[in-house]
Design a protein around this motif. Structure first.
Motif, PDB file in Angstrom:
ATOM      1  N   GLY A 205       0.812  -1.211   0.000  1.00  0.00           N
ATOM      2  CA  GLY A 205       0.000   0.000   0.000  1.00  0.00           C
ATOM      3  C   GLY A 205       0.842   1.256   0.000  1.00  0.00           C
ATOM      4  N   GLN A 206       1.919   1.233   0.760  1.00  0.00           N
ATOM      5  CA  GLN A 206       2.797   2.409   0.812  1.00  0.00           C
ATOM      6  C   GLN A 206       3.431   2.668  -0.551  1.00  0.00           C
ATOM      7  OE1 GLN A 206       6.125   2.378   3.608  1.00  0.00           O
ATOM      8  NE2 GLN A 206       5.990   4.600   3.749  1.00  0.00           N
TER       9      GLN A 206
ATOM     10  N   LYS B 276      -4.847   9.686   1.034  1.00  0.00           N
ATOM     11  CA  LYS B 276      -3.901  10.321   0.110  1.00  0.00           C
ATOM     12  C   LYS B 276      -4.650  11.219  -0.882  1.00  0.00           C
ATOM     13  CE  LYS B 276       0.110  10.311  -2.291  1.00  0.00           C
ATOM     14  NZ  LYS B 276       1.438  10.530  -1.933  1.00  0.00           N
ATOM     15  N   ARG B 277      -5.730  10.694  -1.448  1.00  0.00           N
ATOM     16  CA  ARG B 277      -6.514  11.452  -2.437  1.00  0.00           C
ATOM     17  C   ARG B 277      -7.101  12.729  -1.823  1.00  0.00           C
ATOM     18  NH1 ARG B 277      -9.242   7.504  -4.156  1.00  0.00           N
ATOM     19  NH2 ARG B 277     -10.953   7.633  -2.681  1.00  0.00           N
TER      20      ARG B 277
ATOM     21  N   ALA C 121       2.739   6.869  -0.347  1.00  0.00           N
ATOM     22  CA  ALA C 121       2.374   7.573   0.881  1.00  0.00           C
ATOM     23  C   ALA C 121       3.565   7.659   1.837  1.00  0.00           C
ATOM     24  CB  ALA C 121       1.217   6.850   1.570  1.00  0.00           C
TER      25      ALA C 121
ATOM     26  N   GLU D 187      -5.538   4.954   0.223  1.00  0.00           N
ATOM     27  CA  GLU D 187      -5.793   5.653  -1.045  1.00  0.00           C
ATOM     28  C   GLU D 187      -6.686   6.869  -0.814  1.00  0.00           C
ATOM     29  OE1 GLU D 187      -5.853   2.398  -4.594  1.00  0.00           O
ATOM     30  OE2 GLU D 187      -7.484   2.270  -3.141  1.00  0.00           O
TER      31      GLU D 187
ATOM     32  N   TYR E 248       2.351   1.520  -3.517  1.00  0.00           N
ATOM     33  CA  TYR E 248       1.294   1.755  -4.502  1.00  0.00           C
ATOM     34  C   TYR E 248       0.791   3.196  -4.465  1.00  0.00           C
ATOM     35  CZ  TYR E 248      -3.236   1.221  -6.799  1.00  0.00           C
ATOM     36  OH  TYR E 248      -4.327   1.367  -7.624  1.00  0.00           O
ATOM     37  N   THR E 249       0.636   3.742  -3.266  1.00  0.00           N
ATOM     38  CA  THR E 249       0.108   5.098  -3.128  1.00  0.00           C
ATOM     39  C   THR E 249       1.195   6.158  -3.003  1.00  0.00           C
ATOM     40  OG1 THR E 249      -0.013   4.903  -0.723  1.00  0.00           O
ATOM     41  CG2 THR E 249      -1.988   4.271  -1.983  1.00  0.00           C
TER      42      THR E 249
END
Length: 91
Positions: free
Chosen positions: A32-33, A70-71, A38, A67, A35-36
């Motif tokens: 996740g980190q 972040k968005r 972040a 996500e 991919y985003t």
């Protein structure tokens, strides 16, 4: 508290407090980190909210939450908690 901790440090802190993360959960966290893209702060925030909302680590919930944070350009713990309450994730 996770302010200033790397993701690895925060996960170790949680494990010392009794939370158990399997290899699959650790994989989701780092996937996740990446991919985003972040920050450690945002990842740690998403982990905390996931654990509070789900009472355990749910990888798909965590990635979706990360996500969304972040968005929505969430950049503080108070904003993240307010956002989670507004979404009905936290009381």
């Amino acid at each position: 508290m996770f302010v200033g901790k790397t993701v690895e440090e925060y996960v170790c802190f949680l494990e010392e407090k009794g939370f158990s993360f399997g290899e699959d959960a650790i994989g989701f966290i780092y996937f996740g980190q990446r991919y985003t893209e972040a920050s450690d702060f945002l990842v740690n925030t998403a982990i905390e909210i996931t654990l509070k909302a789900q009472k355990s680590f749910d990888g798909s919930f965590y990635i979706s939450l990360l996500e969304t944070l972040k968005r929505n350009k969430i950049n503080s713990r108070s904003k993240a908690e307010r956002f989670a309450r507004e979404q009905g994730l936290l009381n």
